[in-house]
Structures are given as structure tokens and as C-alpha cells.
Design a protein around this motif. Sequence first.
Motif, PDB file in Angstrom:
ATOM      1  N   SER A 481       1.692  14.987  10.615  1.00 42.82           N
ATOM      2  CA  SER A 481       2.273  16.066   9.817  1.00 42.82           C
ATOM      3  C   SER A 481       3.789  15.990   9.841  1.00 42.82           C
ATOM      4  N   TYR A 482       4.411  16.382   8.751  1.00 45.93           N
ATOM      5  CA  TYR A 482       5.871  16.402   8.659  1.00 45.93           C
ATOM      6  C   TYR A 482       6.304  17.724   8.041  1.00 45.93           C
ATOM      7  N   SER A 483       7.474  18.185   8.409  1.00 48.46           N
ATOM      8  CA  SER A 483       8.005  19.410   7.814  1.00 48.46           C
ATOM      9  C   SER A 483       8.367  19.147   6.351  1.00 48.46           C
ATOM     10  N   TRP A 484       8.142  20.141   5.524  1.00 49.42           N
ATOM     11  CA  TRP A 484       8.326  19.970   4.083  1.00 49.42           C
ATOM     12  C   TRP A 484       9.799  19.759   3.728  1.00 49.42           C
ATOM     13  N   PRO A 485      10.116  18.729   2.944  1.00 49.08           N
ATOM     14  CA  PRO A 485      11.510  18.503   2.532  1.00 49.08           C
ATOM     15  C   PRO A 485      11.918  19.454   1.407  1.00 49.08           C
ATOM     16  N   GLU A 486      12.678  20.474   1.746  1.00 47.52           N
ATOM     17  CA  GLU A 486      13.116  21.442   0.733  1.00 47.52           C
ATOM     18  C   GLU A 486      14.111  20.814  -0.243  1.00 47.52           C
ATOM     19  N   ILE A 487      14.961  19.944   0.261  1.00 51.91           N
ATOM     20  CA  ILE A 487      15.902  19.264  -0.627  1.00 51.91           C
ATOM     21  C   ILE A 487      16.338  17.967   0.037  1.00 51.91           C
ATOM     22  N   ARG A 488      16.430  16.908  -0.767  1.00 48.83           N
ATOM     23  CA  ARG A 488      16.890  15.618  -0.264  1.00 48.83           C
ATOM     24  C   ARG A 488      17.994  15.095  -1.179  1.00 48.83           C
ATOM     25  N   LEU A 489      18.635  14.049  -0.737  1.00 47.67           N
ATOM     26  CA  LEU A 489      19.851  13.588  -1.398  1.00 47.67           C
ATOM     27  C   LEU A 489      19.598  13.152  -2.840  1.00 47.67           C
ATOM     28  N   ALA A 490      18.455  12.527  -3.118  1.00 48.17           N
ATOM     29  CA  ALA A 490      18.167  12.098  -4.486  1.00 48.17           C
ATOM     30  C   ALA A 490      18.156  13.285  -5.443  1.00 48.17           C
ATOM     31  N   ASP A 491      17.610  14.408  -4.993  1.00 51.86           N
ATOM     32  CA  ASP A 491      17.602  15.632  -5.798  1.00 51.86           C
ATOM     33  C   ASP A 491      19.038  16.049  -6.113  1.00 51.86           C
ATOM     34  N   LEU A 492      19.883  16.037  -5.118  1.00 51.88           N
ATOM     35  CA  LEU A 492      21.273  16.443  -5.295  1.00 51.88           C
ATOM     36  C   LEU A 492      22.009  15.505  -6.252  1.00 51.88           C
ATOM     37  N   TYR A 493      21.777  14.198  -6.144  1.00 52.09           N
ATOM     38  CA  TYR A 493      22.389  13.251  -7.077  1.00 52.09           C
ATOM     39  C   TYR A 493      22.005  13.566  -8.523  1.00 52.09           C
ATOM     40  N   LEU A 494      20.740  13.900  -8.734  1.00 57.34           N
ATOM     41  CA  LEU A 494      20.273  14.159 -10.098  1.00 57.34           C
ATOM     42  C   LEU A 494      20.756  15.510 -10.610  1.00 57.34           C
ATOM     43  N   LEU A 495      20.903  16.480  -9.728  1.00 54.75           N
ATOM     44  CA  LEU A 495      21.508  17.751 -10.142  1.00 54.75           C
ATOM     45  C   LEU A 495      22.945  17.530 -10.599  1.00 54.75           C
ATOM     46  N   TYR A 496      23.677  16.699  -9.865  1.00 58.45           N
ATOM     47  CA  TYR A 496      25.061  16.414 -10.225  1.00 58.45           C
ATOM     48  C   TYR A 496      25.127  15.680 -11.561  1.00 58.45           C
ATOM     49  N   THR A 497      24.259  14.710 -11.756  1.00 58.36           N
ATOM     50  CA  THR A 497      24.215  13.984 -13.022  1.00 58.36           C
ATOM     51  C   THR A 497      23.962  14.942 -14.180  1.00 58.36           C
ATOM     52  N   GLU A 498      23.012  15.848 -13.985  1.00 55.19           N
ATOM     53  CA  GLU A 498      22.686  16.820 -15.035  1.00 55.19           C
ATOM     54  C   GLU A 498      23.876  17.719 -15.344  1.00 55.19           C
ATOM     55  N   ALA A 499      24.526  18.228 -14.311  1.00 53.24           N
ATOM     56  CA  ALA A 499      25.662  19.118 -14.534  1.00 53.24           C
ATOM     57  C   ALA A 499      26.803  18.413 -15.262  1.00 53.24           C
ATOM     58  N   LEU A 500      27.073  17.172 -14.894  1.00 49.60           N
ATOM     59  CA  LEU A 500      28.132  16.419 -15.562  1.00 49.60           C
ATOM     60  C   LEU A 500      27.820  16.197 -17.032  1.00 49.60           C
ATOM     61  N   ASN A 501      26.584  15.866 -17.336  1.00 49.09           N
ATOM     62  CA  ASN A 501      26.219  15.637 -18.732  1.00 49.09           C
ATOM     63  C   ASN A 501      26.329  16.920 -19.549  1.00 49.09           C
ATOM     64  N   GLU A 502      25.865  18.033 -18.992  1.00 51.94           N
ATOM     65  CA  GLU A 502      25.934  19.294 -19.732  1.00 51.94           C
ATOM     66  C   GLU A 502      27.380  19.739 -19.912  1.00 51.94           C
ATOM     67  N   LEU A 503      28.218  19.373 -18.963  1.00 49.48           N
ATOM     68  CA  LEU A 503      29.620  19.767 -19.043  1.00 49.48           C
ATOM     69  C   LEU A 503      30.407  18.915 -20.023  1.00 49.48           C
ATOM     70  N   GLY A 504      30.176  17.578 -19.987  1.00 49.33           N
ATOM     71  CA  GLY A 504      31.007  16.715 -20.825  1.00 49.33           C
ATOM     72  C   GLY A 504      30.296  15.552 -21.463  1.00 49.33           C
ATOM     73  N   GLY A 505      28.963  15.568 -21.475  1.00 54.03           N
ATOM     74  CA  GLY A 505      28.211  14.477 -22.083  1.00 54.03           C
ATOM     75  C   GLY A 505      28.146  13.258 -21.180  1.00 54.03           C
ATOM     76  N   PRO A 506      27.584  12.154 -21.678  1.00 52.55           N
ATOM     77  CA  PRO A 506      27.463  10.929 -20.876  1.00 52.55           C
ATOM     78  C   PRO A 506      28.831  10.449 -20.402  1.00 52.55           C
ATOM     79  N   GLN A 507      28.920  10.066 -19.138  1.00 53.21           N
ATOM     80  CA  GLN A 507      30.193   9.640 -18.559  1.00 53.21           C
ATOM     81  C   GLN A 507      29.912   8.752 -17.359  1.00 53.21           C
ATOM     82  N   PRO A 508      30.853   7.916 -16.975  1.00 51.41           N
ATOM     83  CA  PRO A 508      30.621   6.949 -15.888  1.00 51.41           C
ATOM     84  C   PRO A 508      30.161   7.585 -14.582  1.00 51.41           C
TER      85      PRO A 508
END
Length: 632
Positions: A481-508
Motif C-alpha cells: 500500500s502507498y499513500s495517495w499522491p495528492e499532487i506530483r510535479l508532472a501535474d504542476l508542470y502541466l498546470l503551468y503550461t496551461e496557465a501560460l497558454n491561456e495568458l499569452g498563447g503558445p510560447q517557448p
Amino acid sequence: MKQSLTKLYTLFFRQHIERALLCLLLLQLAGCKKFLDVVPDNVATIDNAFTMRAEAQKYLFTCYSYLPYSSDIGANPALAAGDEFWMVRPYSTSETPWQIAQGFLSANNIYMSQWGVNFRALRDCNIFLDNINKVVDMRQAEKDRWIAEVKFLKAYYHWLLVRMYGPVPIIDHNLPIATSAEAAKVPRVHVDAVFNYISSLLDTAAAGLPEIIADRSTELGRITRPIALAIKARVLVTAASPLYNGNPDYNGFKNYDGTPLFNASYDAGKWKKAAEACKAAIDACEKNGMVLYTFAQLGVTLSDTLTRQMSIRNSTCEEWNPEIIWNNPNSTTYDLQRQALPRLDPARIGNESPVGAFAPTMKIAEQFYSDKGVPINEDITWDYNNRYKLRTATKAEGELILEGYTTAAAHFNREPRFYADLAFDGAMWMMQKKTFHIECKAGQIQTRKNIYDNNVTGYFAKKLINWKDEIQEGQGLYIESYSWPEIRLADLYLLYTEALNELGGPQPEAFKYIDRVRARAGIPGVQTAWSNYSRNPAKFTTKEGFRQIIQQERLIELAMEGARFWDLRRWKRSMEELNKSVTGWDVDQSDPVFYYRIRTLFRQTFQVRNYLWPLDSWDLLNNPKLVQNYGW
């Protein structure tokens, strides 16, 4: 008994706090003994709970004990109340989430409500904050840390409420016992005020939290600064998302006094705050050594293909690996794994413990990319129209599909996450001590064995299963058994990608972080994949096209972790996805020709009102200042 907010306040200073049961969360901690290992030896009172450090610590653990049971199928609607998994009656788990999935939630039957428990949690957090400085045998630095932890928890319980109910009352402090009944009737507040309050409280908490857990033997699971910043990022991305940011459906949704509870207009500035919060959280995580997980176990040598598989699987299942930002110690996975795990070992097929009935649906299997890293219906090299035809695996495919086995063409030439997260008829399944293969047509090894063990779609959730699980000779099923992962780094990377796109569109910068996730998954970066293999090669060049890519990336990377349920809601895509049929293979057939036909299990229905949970009529009756959610 149902409790209204009025009742919660009038009971504020009741002498005996029923905390013993709440502190049993320590029994659910996985493996090593973590920090919640102190059980009250009696029922504490407010008068003595803060006289000494040892008693105050028990109250601290009580505040933690309200953390949700996120891995519990019967307690977390995000697992089974949507469209990601399916089962049929009689359910071997709680029936409650399936009632929601089938559209039976109503104001008179409020399944899986979190209203009462989270307001009780907020009351106890406020009691703690009001009294912790009375403790005499503690250093101020330790008090400050505990205060920061409870402020985080207070913000988190508000977050759980706003995510489920939208605008809610802010419980910043407990009302005095002399407060009149009328004054205790607290109204809901504007949804932006709730999000701003949560964000501000998380900032305050983060300033007093440690960067890391220094004593991992006793304190794993306690809140750190990276956890607080990561949750703030999630909160602000949600606040900026279509459900809460200029949603026209809620233009007429008003409080008891006629004031609006939602903004009618879209605010792009919310995405700026979200992007800044995501970047701050990423910086804090990486500063403290967090990275995307790569499998490298001492003494285990695997091929590149299997190493990739184990990197993907264990990013979730290996507790406190370097990618995990927060494992929830209140939520371990023994029963979830038992429900998801099929009887892998043909030599021990009679063991009754593995169930294998918690079945991913066909739409989940089809959302994974091709091996070129683009959707299967876009890939110019992939035969989408003939995906249900039969095909036999060759030796070259033997690490993923049993050599010589006939299965659907849909199971070939898929991305590594497809094979790491799912198992299907013909799939290979590597465990620590042995590799098995799946045969789940009627009469085969993993087919129905009794009335409960009925996988209804033909897919198994390999992602949820720790690779150390096994049926031991003479001892039955062992589950790591393992404790449930509430949030991991991959999730955070994708949240950041989403926020950047909504803010200014596709960008490096946005491509940089989504491509990190894709690289670990073993597929090309977005620009390379779409430019070379998609029928829509320019898709990533527009905000709308890149948004679709980001959303599908999240649905794949975080599949079966409870993210889809809430993401579809905040994106306002539940009307689109949860009004489709739930389908799977025709699992009661033994002939491959008939087994590989699409069978409809249920036709879901979703209405606009379902985006938010209804409030209980009992609470509305006792507190006229509460208004019902839209559509209920």
C-alpha cells in the motif's frame, strides 16, 4: 444527524470533542510509522487540550485527520462518480459514487457531500489557532510551524468546499458562544472572495512552513512550503478556468440579498496570477530536489522499454518518490488496489482477494496517444478506422503484448503510457517477482469468477497497482500500500503550461514544461509530433489548438488519479464528455471476433446544474441566508 451551519456554531464550545475516532488516521499510514502516531488516551476537553505540548499535538493531528480519503472509491467522487471507471451491480465497492455517475444526484439525495465534515474541520482548525499560544512547554518556533500547518489545512478545507459547491461561507474564525442565532446564520460569499481568501491564507502558511521534512521517520505527511505553493497553484488555475471565470451560466446566480455570487465577465488577470503561482511552486519544488521520476532500482536491470514502463507506473505508486509533492497520509491504497488488481497468477486463481472489477472505460483507453505522440484519430501513420480489427502480436511486440496472441489493432503502436497505465486482453504485466499476461475473454484466466469479479470493459487499471503486490504461497494477497499522491510535479508542470497558454498563447516556456512530461513518457515534443505526424500539423500554433493538446496531455498523464473528474468541470467540458455512452469490449464472449465488439454499458446524462453539488435542504431550512446552487 445532519448539522446546519447554525448548529455547528452553537455547538462551538461543547466541552467534549469527539476526536478519538478522527485520530485513527494513523492506522492508515503506509509502511513506516509516520507522524500521526499519537492516539489520545482519553477524550480531551478544550480546557486541557492546550495546557501541554503533548495534548496540543493531539489537537494538531485532529486538524490533519479531516484530510479526505482520496483513494477510497466510496469516499472520493473523482474516482468513480464520473466516466473514468465502470462497474455493474452488485458493486463490490460502495454503491454511492455509481449513483452520481448514473445521474441520480439530487437535492434530496446528496451523495458524497463534503459540506458538514469540512465545516467541522474548519471549526477545529480555528479552535487550534485560538488556543495554541496558551501552551507553556513549547518553543515559539515550533508553535509557529504548527500554526502554519493548520492555516494550510484551513485553506485546504475551504478549497475542498469551493471546488464542490462554488461560493461558500468563509469561516475565518469561530463565533463567540454568546452570538445570537440570527448572527450565526452565515451567508455564502462571492466565489472570487473565497478563492482570494484561500490564496492569501496559503501565502501566510507557506511563510512559516519548512522547505522539507527533516525527520522522515516520524513526520512524513506533514505540510511543507512546496506543498502549500503547489496547492495554491492548483487553486488559482481553477479560479481562472471557465467554470469560475466569466461563466455566463451563473449570471443570475445571486446571494440572499441579491448580490451576485459570480463575475459575469472574463478576467484574463486571473491567468497571470495562476501562472505566477505555478512558477513559484515549480521553483520551490525543484529547489528542494523534486524531479520527474525515473525508475532505477538497485539490482534490477531492465530493457529500455520496461524501464520506461516502470518509470511511468512508479511515478504514482512509489511512495514519496522524488516526483511526489504531497502524499496524503490519511489515504492509503490497499482496498483500491484490491479492487483494481485482477487474478494475475494462474497458479493461484482460486484466491478470492484480487477483484479486478474496477474497470477503466473505453474512452479512457482511446484518449492515449499513438506511439508518435499525437491522438490516434489524428495520426497519419495510424489506421484509426480499422482499430477494432484483429491483429496478432509478433516477437518484436513481446514486451508489451503476448507474442502470437490475437487482440485488437487498437492495442498496437500506442504510446508507453498506454501500456504502463492499462492492461487488456493479451497485455503483458510485469511485477517484481514475475511477469504475467492477461487473458480476459469468457472462460479465460482473468474473466468473471463469481458475481462480484466482473470486469465489464476489458481494461484493467495497471497504473494503480504497486509492482510489489503478489499472492504469496499460503498467505494470500500481499499488497504494497502507498499513500495517495495528492499532487506530483508532472501535474504542476502541466498546470503551468496551461496557465501560460491561456495568458499569452503558445510560447517557448509552455512547450518547455509540457515537453518535459512527454519526454519522460517516451514520446516526441509537441512541435515535433504535430508537425510530422498529425493531420492538423499547425494545431499547436494557436491558443485554441494548443489548449486542446494541453488538456489531452493532462487527461493522459493524470489518468485514473482523480484529476479528470475536476478538470472536466473547471474546463466546462463535462456537458460534452458526460453525455456520452460508457462502453467497453463485449467481455462475455469467448471468440475474439465477438469479444472485440463495442458494447454500451450505460448512457450517461449531465446537466449544467451538475457542475456544482446541491446544498442540503436541511441547511437551507435552518439558515435562510444560504441560497441553493444554480439549477437545484
